[in-house]
Design a protein around this motif. Structure first.
Motif, PDB file in Angstrom:
ATOM      1  N   LEU A  29      32.183  47.555  54.292  1.00  0.00           N
ATOM      2  CA  LEU A  29      31.054  47.194  53.464  1.00  0.00           C
ATOM      3  C   LEU A  29      31.435  46.471  52.019  1.00  0.00           C
ATOM      4  N   LEU A  55      30.693  45.113  48.637  1.00  0.00           N
ATOM      5  CA  LEU A  55      30.006  45.661  47.488  1.00  0.00           C
ATOM      6  C   LEU A  55      30.079  44.439  46.441  1.00  0.00           C
ATOM      7  N   ALA A  56      29.148  44.139  46.071  1.00  0.00           N
ATOM      8  CA  ALA A  56      28.795  43.141  45.273  1.00  0.00           C
ATOM      9  C   ALA A  56      28.718  43.770  43.813  1.00  0.00           C
ATOM     10  N   ARG A  57      28.588  42.721  42.601  1.00  0.00           N
ATOM     11  CA  ARG A  57      28.269  43.178  41.399  1.00  0.00           C
ATOM     12  C   ARG A  57      26.594  43.665  41.268  1.00  0.00           C
ATOM     13  N   HIS A 117      24.787  43.086  47.921  1.00  0.00           N
ATOM     14  CA  HIS A 117      25.757  43.974  49.051  1.00  0.00           C
ATOM     15  C   HIS A 117      25.206  43.658  50.330  1.00  0.00           C
ATOM     16  N   PRO A 119      32.472  39.838  48.642  1.00  0.00           N
ATOM     17  CA  PRO A 119      30.975  39.612  48.212  1.00  0.00           C
ATOM     18  C   PRO A 119      30.855  38.034  47.517  1.00  0.00           C
ATOM     19  N   ALA A 131      34.049  44.993  42.237  1.00  0.00           N
ATOM     20  CA  ALA A 131      33.503  44.408  43.525  1.00  0.00           C
ATOM     21  C   ALA A 131      34.449  44.012  44.497  1.00  0.00           C
ATOM     22  N   GLY A 132      34.121  44.127  45.836  1.00  0.00           N
ATOM     23  CA  GLY A 132      35.086  43.910  46.853  1.00  0.00           C
ATOM     24  C   GLY A 132      34.611  44.513  48.086  1.00  0.00           C
ATOM     25  N   VAL A 133      35.762  44.628  49.062  1.00  0.00           N
ATOM     26  CA  VAL A 133      35.164  44.807  50.324  1.00  0.00           C
ATOM     27  C   VAL A 133      35.954  46.505  50.689  1.00  0.00           C
TER      28      VAL A 133
END
Lengths: 214, 214
Positions: free
Chosen positions: B87, B89-91, B96, B167, B180-182
């Motif tokens: 997944l 996950l952006a800010r 996303h 992201p 944010a991250g994966v």
């Protein structure tokens, strides 16, 4: 749910399920579907994210994508969601199988034009992937909403197909000296990897913590 | 592999891959595909197991199944294999995404009639799921082979689409106090569950042991 000729499980009918609870519970356990449609006389299957809200599935994408351009014209789609639960290892090659939960759905995808429904739909897709994330991030602005096409698909013609349990072998094969059983499979999450550009001292958010506790 | 109008990745073209190695490596990393075909004017998408052997994919099923009855008439299919890797996950909600590796393939499925090819195809499906299992179990007999339909699909018109990495947010959003991250995702296997009817003292076979060491 009414069985139709399209949704009736014909192969191994005992695996078929038509109640709305079974169908919703499978749809709610995943976030990726494969959607099929006819484009210029040939079939196309494409993976995409989805979200369920009530008796509808929502999918989204860039306004320019071929998939969404085709679908918003109101053509018929078929959509499948499949959860792999295990490898079923029998004593004979023939009786090998898979434990799974799947939904196959037919319908006509409609373009969502109402801004309120569009917003709700995008939240549904976000919630489907990771509940609570929507409340933590910057929400879509006007420009982003314009660049996003959302389609709505009614869950009115669908069926589930489920296999569980151990392998079923032919009677004489139970005497063979072959290990038989199930290897359970599931999707698991590893530790979150912070974005290399993440500002220092920002901790993993609540939605992600909760995701790991599920 | 030659790009065609059908396989060319139009949305985010940088994610498209057309070399045979990338396509095979994705196909070889999974065993479940979603296959789409046109049945009486409407699209149908169905999940099914597959095996790759050389430049062909094989799928199998009961001779009586609607899917295989339709396909063996030589109609066009589209087939998709998707591996979910994480997944993203952006800010911002808008950015996303998902990390994934997918193949989309077009072709005409052909009925396999040659007994030798049929046998080889069934082994390919078995090997795809769990290598070495074929050598441990009772192999299909005449009756079982007759009850099984095998279809062959050439891997001649296919493309891969891959997303990896963190992201990508809009510049001003990097200042937001949002993690944010994966979240990496993968399919994992739990301990094997023996068939309740398993003869005593039969240990898990080599293919299964090896499966867990991968």
């Amino acid at each position: 749910m009414q069985k139709t000729n399209r949704t009736k499980v014909k192969r191994i009918p005992v695996r078929g399920q038509y109640d709305i609870e079974s169908i919703y519970s499978i749809l709610d356990a995943h976030f990726l579907c494969h959607i099929g449609f006819i484009h210029e006389d040939y079939p196309v299957v494409i993976p995409t994210l989805y979200g369920r809200y009530g008796d509808r599935l929502y999918i989204h994408g860039a306004t320019t994508s071929r998939l969404l351009k085709s679908l918003q014209e109101g053509i018929e789609i078929s959509l499948s969601v499949t959860l792999v639960d295990g490898l079923v290892l029998a004593r004979s090659a023939f009786h090998h199988s898979m434990n799974y939960r799947s939904v196959v759905l037919f319908g006509v995808a409609q373009l969502v034009t109402d801004p309120e429904e569009k917003f709700k739909a995008l939240k549904a897709v976000s919630d489907q992937i990771i509940a609570g994330r929507w409340e933590e991030v910057r929400l879509p602005n006007e420009k982003e909403l314009k660049a996003t096409t959302v389609l709505s698909i009614p869950i009115h013609e669908a069926s589930a197909k489920v296999r569980t349990g151990p392998p079923v072998d032919d009677k004489p094969d139970y005497d063979l000296d072959v290990w038989a059983g199930v290897v359970p499979l599931k999707m698991t999450a590893d530790f979150p990897i912070p974005d290399p550009l993440l500002k220092e001292q920002i901790k993993v958010s609540k939605s992600i913590e909760k995701y790991y506790r599920q």
